[in-house]
Design a protein around this motif. Structure first.
Motif, PDB file in Angstrom:
ATOM      1  N   LEU A 124      -7.623   2.513  -1.569  1.00 29.51           N
ATOM      2  CA  LEU A 124      -6.191   2.542  -1.270  1.00 29.51           C
ATOM      3  C   LEU A 124      -5.466   2.434  -2.728  1.00 29.51           C
ATOM      4  O   LEU A 124      -5.928   1.777  -3.544  1.00 29.51           O
ATOM      5  CB  LEU A 124      -5.662   1.540  -0.262  1.00 29.51           C
TER       6      LEU A 124
ATOM      7  N   SER B  35      -3.561   6.561  -0.526  1.00 33.95           N
ATOM      8  CA  SER B  35      -5.199   6.479  -0.634  1.00 33.95           C
ATOM      9  C   SER B  35      -5.678   7.428  -1.551  1.00 33.95           C
ATOM     10  O   SER B  35      -4.969   8.285  -2.072  1.00 33.95           O
ATOM     11  CB  SER B  35      -5.571   6.596   0.924  1.00 33.95           C
TER      12      SER B  35
ATOM     13  N   LYS C 265     -13.313   2.459   1.854  1.00 35.93           N
ATOM     14  CA  LYS C 265     -11.983   2.859   1.718  1.00 35.93           C
ATOM     15  C   LYS C 265     -11.068   2.591   0.521  1.00 35.93           C
ATOM     16  O   LYS C 265     -10.823   1.322   0.283  1.00 35.93           O
ATOM     17  CB  LYS C 265     -11.366   2.247   2.878  1.00 35.93           C
TER      18      LYS C 265
ATOM     19  N   ILE D  34       0.752  -1.209   0.021  1.00 39.46           N
ATOM     20  CA  ILE D  34       0.038  -0.015  -0.060  1.00 39.46           C
ATOM     21  C   ILE D  34       0.858   1.318  -0.054  1.00 39.46           C
ATOM     22  O   ILE D  34       1.682   1.327   0.968  1.00 39.46           O
ATOM     23  CB  ILE D  34      -0.927  -0.076   1.216  1.00 39.46           C
TER      24      ILE D  34
ATOM     25  N   ASP E 239     -10.501  -1.504   0.295  1.00 37.28           N
ATOM     26  CA  ASP E 239      -9.856  -2.205   1.311  1.00 37.28           C
ATOM     27  C   ASP E 239     -11.078  -3.107   2.174  1.00 37.28           C
ATOM     28  O   ASP E 239     -11.915  -2.260   2.657  1.00 37.28           O
ATOM     29  CB  ASP E 239      -9.198  -1.455   2.063  1.00 37.28           C
TER      30      ASP E 239
ATOM     31  N   GLY F 113      -3.302  -0.717   5.917  1.00 33.89           N
ATOM     32  CA  GLY F 113      -2.779   0.669   6.277  1.00 33.89           C
ATOM     33  C   GLY F 113      -1.622   0.618   5.311  1.00 33.89           C
ATOM     34  O   GLY F 113      -0.958  -0.147   4.826  1.00 33.89           O
ATOM     35  N   LYS F 114      -1.168   2.113   5.032  1.00 32.63           N
ATOM     36  CA  LYS F 114      -0.116   2.543   4.252  1.00 32.63           C
ATOM     37  C   LYS F 114       1.140   1.540   4.808  1.00 32.63           C
ATOM     38  O   LYS F 114       1.421   1.443   5.779  1.00 32.63           O
ATOM     39  CB  LYS F 114      -0.079   3.861   4.471  1.00 32.63           C
TER      40      LYS F 114
END
Length: 104
Positions: free
Chosen positions: A25, A9, A23, A6, A51, A56-57
């Motif tokens: 990404l 976003s 969400k 990832i 997602d 998360g990133k």
């Protein structure tokens, strides 16, 4: 399915109703290092994904494309072509661990 990291976003205030609350990404697919198979290398491509697992990133994730992206209960009615369906803990190739969660 493919592995990806990832990298960012996407925020979209104007979108079809089905995507509200989803969400989005940006992921960059990964491949096994061609030289020595010692790690995962970025491919230089990018995809926008939905997602489904709370990723998360920076995390390495498992992605699906095409109709498979709409096979989860949460994505059945979404107009999408790519979804994150797992967060990767580790990758082992030929009995050697080439990725462990948290590696950057």
């Amino acid at each position: 399915m493919f592995l990806a990291r990832i990298t960012g976003s996407v925020v979209s205030t104007q979108k079809v109703e089905e995507l509200v609350g989803q969400k989005l990404l940006i992921v960059e697919p990964l491949r096994v290092n061609e030289k020595d198979q010692s790690d995962l290398q970025p491919t230089g491509r990018s995809f926008i994904t939905v997602d489904t697992v709370g990723a998360g990133k920076g995390e390495v994730v498992l992605c699906v494309q095409g109709s498979s992206a709409r096979f989860t209960p949460g994505t059945k009615t979404l107009p999408i072509d790519c979804a994150i369906v797992g967060i990767v803990d580790s990758v082992t190739l030929k009995e050697k661990q080439i990725y462990e969660g948290g590696d950057v």
